[in-house]
Design a protein around this motif. Structure first.
Motif, mmCIF file in Angstrom:
data_model
loop_
_atom_site.group_PDB
_atom_site.id
_atom_site.type_symbol
_atom_site.label_atom_id
_atom_site.label_comp_id
_atom_site.label_asym_id
_atom_site.label_seq_id
_atom_site.Cartn_x
_atom_site.Cartn_y
_atom_site.Cartn_z
ATOM 1 N N ARG A 1 8.797 -9.084 -39.283
ATOM 2 C CA ARG A 1 7.555 -9.697 -39.739
ATOM 3 C C ARG A 1 6.352 -9.076 -39.039
ATOM 4 O O ARG A 1 6.474 -8.461 -37.999
ATOM 5 N N ARG A 2 5.188 -9.327 -39.631
ATOM 6 C CA ARG A 2 3.951 -8.812 -39.061
ATOM 7 C C ARG A 2 3.648 -9.454 -37.720
ATOM 8 O O ARG A 2 3.138 -8.800 -36.805
ATOM 9 N N ALA A 3 3.937 -10.746 -37.584
ATOM 10 C CA ALA A 3 3.636 -11.477 -36.357
ATOM 11 C C ALA A 3 4.837 -12.317 -35.940
ATOM 12 O O ALA A 3 5.662 -12.694 -36.773
ATOM 13 N N CYS A 4 4.915 -12.618 -34.670
ATOM 14 C CA CYS A 4 6.022 -13.418 -34.144
ATOM 15 C C CYS A 4 5.846 -14.914 -34.406
ATOM 16 O O CYS A 4 6.808 -15.664 -34.339
ATOM 17 N N PHE A 5 4.634 -15.342 -34.704
ATOM 18 C CA PHE A 5 4.353 -16.769 -34.922
ATOM 19 C C PHE A 5 4.392 -17.064 -36.417
ATOM 20 O O PHE A 5 3.357 -17.251 -37.057
ATOM 21 N N TYR A 6 5.589 -17.124 -36.981
ATOM 22 C CA TYR A 6 5.764 -17.283 -38.426
ATOM 23 C C TYR A 6 6.318 -18.647 -38.823
ATOM 24 O O TYR A 6 6.641 -18.874 -39.984
ATOM 25 N N ARG A 7 6.405 -19.576 -37.852
ATOM 26 C CA ARG A 7 6.883 -20.926 -38.157
ATOM 27 C C ARG A 7 5.985 -21.954 -37.483
ATOM 28 O O ARG A 7 5.531 -21.749 -36.366
ATOM 29 N N SER A 8 5.769 -23.066 -38.179
ATOM 30 C CA SER A 8 5.026 -24.164 -37.562
ATOM 31 C C SER A 8 6.032 -25.191 -37.039
ATOM 32 O O SER A 8 7.145 -25.295 -37.544
ATOM 33 N N VAL A 9 5.612 -25.912 -36.030
ATOM 34 C CA VAL A 9 6.447 -26.947 -35.422
ATOM 35 C C VAL A 9 5.801 -28.289 -35.732
ATOM 36 O O VAL A 9 4.596 -28.469 -35.518
ATOM 37 N N SER A 10 6.605 -29.221 -36.229
ATOM 38 C CA SER A 10 6.093 -30.563 -36.500
ATOM 39 C C SER A 10 7.169 -31.586 -36.168
ATOM 40 O O SER A 10 8.346 -31.254 -35.999
ATOM 41 N N LEU A 11 6.740 -32.822 -36.077
ATOM 42 C CA LEU A 11 7.663 -33.904 -35.774
ATOM 43 C C LEU A 11 8.135 -34.546 -37.069
ATOM 44 O O LEU A 11 7.328 -35.009 -37.874
ATOM 45 N N ASP A 12 9.439 -34.545 -37.280
ATOM 46 C CA ASP A 12 10.051 -35.283 -38.394
ATOM 47 C C ASP A 12 10.321 -36.681 -37.848
ATOM 48 O O ASP A 12 11.309 -36.915 -37.160
ATOM 49 N N ARG A 13 9.416 -37.584 -38.143
ATOM 50 C CA ARG A 13 9.493 -38.932 -37.572
ATOM 51 C C ARG A 13 10.748 -39.668 -38.001
ATOM 52 O O ARG A 13 11.326 -40.413 -37.224
ATOM 53 N N SER A 14 11.206 -39.438 -39.236
ATOM 54 C CA SER A 14 12.405 -40.153 -39.701
ATOM 55 C C SER A 14 13.655 -39.700 -38.955
ATOM 56 O O SER A 14 14.553 -40.496 -38.715
ATOM 57 N N ALA A 15 13.700 -38.423 -38.583
ATOM 58 C CA ALA A 15 14.851 -37.906 -37.849
ATOM 59 C C ALA A 15 14.647 -38.016 -36.340
ATOM 60 O O ALA A 15 15.594 -37.852 -35.568
#
Length: 140
Positions: A116-130
Motif C-alpha cells: 500500500r501507499r501508506a502504513c495507516f490503512y485501517r481505522s480503529v473503532s470500538l464495537d460496543r456490542s462486542a
C-alpha cells in the motif's frame, strides 16, 4: 566523504525547547520515532524508528534511513523496492524525542511492506456490542 554528523547530549529544558542545537533524545533502546509524510499531499505515510547512525545518514544523504527493530539492522528505505524517500524537510518536536520528515517517494510511490501507499490503512473503532476494538479498512 564527509564526516557524518554526531549529536550532543540534550541540554537544559530551555535549550532543548528553544535553542538552535539539534540534540535528539533517543530512548533507552537508542531510538527516536520518525513520522514520514508525503511532500505532495501531506498524507502520513509511515512511522518508523531511527538510531543515531540512521539519523546521521538521513541528514548526510538526504534520503531516509531507519533502524529495523524486527531485523536489528539499518534500513535504507527503498534500497530494494525503489521506493526511496528523498527528504524535503526534517523537523523535530518540542522536546526532540521525535522527528517528522517530509518526503518525496520514488518508484511506485508506496511505503508499506503490504504494497500500500501508506502504513495507516485501517481505522480503529470500538464495537460496543462486542465490547472490543475492531479494524476497518480506509483505503481500497
Amino acid at each position: 566523504m564527509t564526516t557524518p554528523p554526531s549529536f550532543d547530549a540534550p541540554g537544559s529544558r530551555h535549550a532543548v525547547e528553544e535553542g538552535s542545537a539539534f540534540t535528539p533524545r533517543f530512548d533507552a533502546n537508542g531510538l527516536i520515532s520518525c513520522i514520514a509524510v508525503d511532500a505532495h499531499d501531506g498524507r502520513v505515510l509511515m512511522l518508523a524508528h531511527m538510531n543515531a547512525e540512521a539519523l546521521a545518514r538521513t541528514l548526510e544523504t538526504g534520503e531516509a534511513w531507519y533502524w529495523s527493530r524486527s531485523r536489528g539492522e539499518l534500513w535504507h528505505k527503498g534500497a530494494t523496492s525503489g521506493q526511496i524517500q528523498r527528504v524535503v524537510e526534517m523537523r523535530t518536536d518540542c522536546d526532540q524525542d521525535a522527528v517528522l520528515i517530509t518526503v518525496e517517494v520514488g518508484g511506485d510511490g508506496g511505503c508499506c511492506h503490504t504494497g500500500r501507499r501508506a502504513c495507516f490503512y485501517r481505522s480503529v473503532s470500538l464495537d460496543r456490542s462486542a465490547g472490543r476494538a475492531v479494524l476497518r479498512p480506509t483505503d481500497p
